[in-house]
Design a protein around this motif. Structure first.
Motif, PDB file in Angstrom:
ATOM      1  N   MET A 175       9.683  31.205  30.466  1.00 16.44           N
ATOM      2  CA  MET A 175       9.940  29.794  30.762  1.00 16.44           C
ATOM      3  C   MET A 175      10.252  29.023  29.482  1.00 16.44           C
ATOM      4  N   GLN A 176       9.617  29.358  28.381  1.00 17.49           N
ATOM      5  CA  GLN A 176       9.916  28.699  27.111  1.00 17.49           C
ATOM      6  C   GLN A 176      11.341  29.007  26.655  1.00 17.49           C
ATOM      7  N   VAL A 177      11.749  30.247  26.830  1.00 14.31           N
ATOM      8  CA  VAL A 177      13.120  30.626  26.491  1.00 14.31           C
ATOM      9  C   VAL A 177      14.112  29.883  27.385  1.00 14.31           C
ATOM     10  N   LEU A 178      13.789  29.777  28.671  1.00 18.39           N
ATOM     11  CA  LEU A 178      14.664  29.036  29.587  1.00 18.39           C
ATOM     12  C   LEU A 178      14.721  27.548  29.230  1.00 18.39           C
ATOM     13  N   CYS A 179      13.617  26.993  28.741  1.00 18.50           N
ATOM     14  CA  CYS A 179      13.632  25.594  28.274  1.00 18.50           C
ATOM     15  C   CYS A 179      14.632  25.429  27.131  1.00 18.50           C
ATOM     16  N   ALA A 180      14.550  26.325  26.170  1.00 17.79           N
ATOM     17  CA  ALA A 180      15.482  26.269  25.044  1.00 17.79           C
ATOM     18  C   ALA A 180      16.914  26.442  25.525  1.00 17.79           C
ATOM     19  N   LEU A 181      17.116  27.367  26.445  1.00 15.14           N
ATOM     20  CA  LEU A 181      18.449  27.602  26.987  1.00 15.14           C
ATOM     21  C   LEU A 181      18.988  26.351  27.677  1.00 15.14           C
ATOM     22  N   PHE A 182      18.181  25.707  28.515  1.00 18.69           N
ATOM     23  CA  PHE A 182      18.655  24.526  29.225  1.00 18.69           C
ATOM     24  C   PHE A 182      18.840  23.330  28.287  1.00 18.69           C
ATOM     25  N   ALA A 183      18.055  23.249  27.212  1.00 12.23           N
ATOM     26  CA  ALA A 183      18.298  22.213  26.208  1.00 12.23           C
ATOM     27  C   ALA A 183      19.676  22.437  25.571  1.00 12.23           C
ATOM     28  N   ALA A 184      19.984  23.697  25.270  1.00 11.26           N
ATOM     29  CA  ALA A 184      21.286  24.028  24.691  1.00 11.26           C
ATOM     30  C   ALA A 184      22.423  23.792  25.688  1.00 11.26           C
ATOM     31  N   VAL A 185      22.217  24.182  26.941  1.00 15.36           N
ATOM     32  CA  VAL A 185      23.234  23.957  27.976  1.00 15.36           C
ATOM     33  C   VAL A 185      23.498  22.467  28.142  1.00 15.36           C
ATOM     34  N   THR A 186      22.450  21.654  28.094  1.00 17.40           N
ATOM     35  CA  THR A 186      22.620  20.200  28.201  1.00 17.40           C
ATOM     36  C   THR A 186      23.426  19.678  27.024  1.00 17.40           C
ATOM     37  N   ALA A 187      23.153  20.185  25.834  1.00 21.56           N
ATOM     38  CA  ALA A 187      23.915  19.761  24.653  1.00 21.56           C
ATOM     39  C   ALA A 187      25.392  20.119  24.787  1.00 21.56           C
ATOM     40  N   VAL A 188      25.675  21.317  25.262  1.00 21.26           N
ATOM     41  CA  VAL A 188      27.062  21.752  25.427  1.00 21.26           C
ATOM     42  C   VAL A 188      27.745  20.944  26.533  1.00 21.26           C
ATOM     43  N   CYS A 189      27.081  20.809  27.671  1.00 26.46           N
ATOM     44  CA  CYS A 189      27.674  20.064  28.786  1.00 26.46           C
ATOM     45  C   CYS A 189      27.903  18.596  28.437  1.00 26.46           C
ATOM     46  N   SER A 190      27.063  18.048  27.566  1.00 29.59           N
ATOM     47  CA  SER A 190      27.242  16.650  27.155  1.00 29.59           C
ATOM     48  C   SER A 190      28.513  16.444  26.345  1.00 29.59           C
ATOM     49  N   GLN A 191      29.062  17.517  25.811  1.00 28.94           N
ATOM     50  CA  GLN A 191      30.307  17.403  25.041  1.00 28.94           C
ATOM     51  C   GLN A 191      31.540  17.409  25.946  1.00 28.94           C
ATOM     52  N   ILE A 192      31.380  17.811  27.182  1.00 24.36           N
ATOM     53  CA  ILE A 192      32.488  17.782  28.137  1.00 24.36           C
ATOM     54  C   ILE A 192      32.522  16.362  28.687  1.00 24.36           C
ATOM     55  N   THR A 193      33.435  15.562  28.149  1.00 20.61           N
ATOM     56  CA  THR A 193      33.369  14.113  28.289  1.00 20.61           C
ATOM     57  C   THR A 193      34.717  13.512  28.663  1.00 20.61           C
ATOM     58  N   ILE A 194      34.651  12.483  29.476  1.00 21.49           N
ATOM     59  CA  ILE A 194      35.781  11.574  29.676  1.00 21.49           C
ATOM     60  C   ILE A 194      35.361  10.276  28.988  1.00 21.49           C
ATOM     61  N   PRO A 195      35.937   9.971  27.827  1.00 20.34           N
ATOM     62  CA  PRO A 195      35.429   8.864  27.009  1.00 20.34           C
ATOM     63  C   PRO A 195      35.875   7.480  27.494  1.00 20.34           C
ATOM     64  N   ILE A 196      35.290   7.029  28.598  1.00 19.65           N
ATOM     65  CA  ILE A 196      35.563   5.674  29.057  1.00 19.65           C
ATOM     66  C   ILE A 196      34.523   4.743  28.435  1.00 19.65           C
ATOM     67  N   GLN A 197      34.783   3.461  28.473  1.00 21.01           N
ATOM     68  CA  GLN A 197      33.850   2.479  27.915  1.00 21.01           C
ATOM     69  C   GLN A 197      33.236   1.680  29.043  1.00 21.01           C
ATOM     70  N   PRO A 198      32.044   1.235  28.958  1.00 16.94           N
ATOM     71  CA  PRO A 198      31.123   1.306  27.819  1.00 16.94           C
ATOM     72  C   PRO A 198      30.261   2.562  27.801  1.00 16.94           C
ATOM     73  N   VAL A 199      30.271   3.360  28.874  1.00 17.36           N
ATOM     74  CA  VAL A 199      29.453   4.567  28.962  1.00 17.36           C
ATOM     75  C   VAL A 199      30.375   5.727  29.334  1.00 17.36           C
ATOM     76  N   PRO A 200      30.381   6.804  28.530  1.00 15.91           N
ATOM     77  CA  PRO A 200      31.280   7.921  28.845  1.00 15.91           C
ATOM     78  C   PRO A 200      30.786   8.733  30.042  1.00 15.91           C
ATOM     79  N   ILE A 201      31.725   9.343  30.729  1.00 18.02           N
ATOM     80  CA  ILE A 201      31.400  10.286  31.796  1.00 18.02           C
ATOM     81  C   ILE A 201      31.222  11.656  31.142  1.00 18.02           C
ATOM     82  N   THR A 202      30.079  12.303  31.395  1.00 15.33           N
ATOM     83  CA  THR A 202      29.840  13.620  30.802  1.00 15.33           C
ATOM     84  C   THR A 202      29.340  14.591  31.870  1.00 15.33           C
ATOM     85  N   LEU A 203      29.350  15.845  31.506  1.00 14.33           N
ATOM     86  CA  LEU A 203      28.795  16.881  32.366  1.00 14.33           C
ATOM     87  C   LEU A 203      27.306  17.080  32.077  1.00 14.33           C
ATOM     88  N   GLY A 204      26.770  16.274  31.144  1.00 13.93           N
ATOM     89  CA  GLY A 204      25.360  16.384  30.781  1.00 13.93           C
ATOM     90  C   GLY A 204      24.419  16.198  31.952  1.00 13.93           C
TER      91      GLY A 204
END
Length: 178
Positions: free
Chosen positions: A9-38
């Motif tokens: 479960m600790q490894v999966l926590c780290a994995l999902f933290a990393a997945v969230t970081a990666v998915c947050s980079q998939i972005t449609i940069p609209i203003q004032p808040v971007p749309i992300t896959l996060g």
């Protein structure tokens, strides 16, 4: 919980933290808040890992971002991002994961129950994000919803459907029974 299960479960926590970081980079940069896959990754963390470990995974993600690791959308990091217009949504990731995990643990992991869990989690994130945006900008509720909620609804609905399907179908294979 045995030691192997705890380590898994600790490894999966780290994995999902990393997945969230990666998915947050998939972005449609609209203003004032971007749309992300996060938010999709947060729904998955709460659904797959449950309230405790799902929350932990997202807290790790948030702490990394606040410590300066560029994990927030568009490779941003630091307290200035949290203090900005999207900060309430980003902080809302933690209770979002917790609520998804809590509701799914209480109701079960069927597709229908996961739909309820992911909708509830998404609503919590919207409430926190809109409240912060309104506080920060002085914008009224309707204008805030027009800028920070309505453009996100179609994508969030797709994320809710996909996360609900994936968790209901594959949760047992990934984490087993808790």
């Amino acid at each position: 919980m045995n030691q192997n299960r705890s380590i898994r479960m600790q490894v999966l926590c780290a994995l999902f933290a990393a997945v969230t970081a990666v998915c947050s980079q998939i972005t449609i940069p609209i203003q004032p808040v971007p749309i992300t896959l996060g938010t999709f990754a947060v729904l998955m963390a709460g659904g797959f890992l449950g309230k405790r470990y799902g929350l932990l995974a997202i807290v790790i993600y948030l702490l990394l971002g606040m410590a300066g690791v560029p994990v927030f959308s568009m490779m941003r990091a630091g307290f200035s991002v949290i203090a900005g217009p999207s900060g309430g949504f980003i902080i809302g990731f933690a209770p979002m994961a917790f609520v998804v995990g809590l509701v799914s643990e209480k109701l079960g992991y069927s597709f229908k129950n996961m739909m309820a869990a992911t909708i509830a989690g998404t609503a919590v994130c919207y409430i926190m994000g809109l409240a912060w945006f309104m506080f920060l900008t002085g914008t009224g509720i309707w204008a805030s919803m027009v800028m920070c909620m309505f453009p996100f609804l179609p994508g969030d609905f797709a994320k809710i459907l996909l996360a609900s399907f994936l968790v209901s179908k594959y949760r047992r294979r990934l984490v087993g029974e808790l």
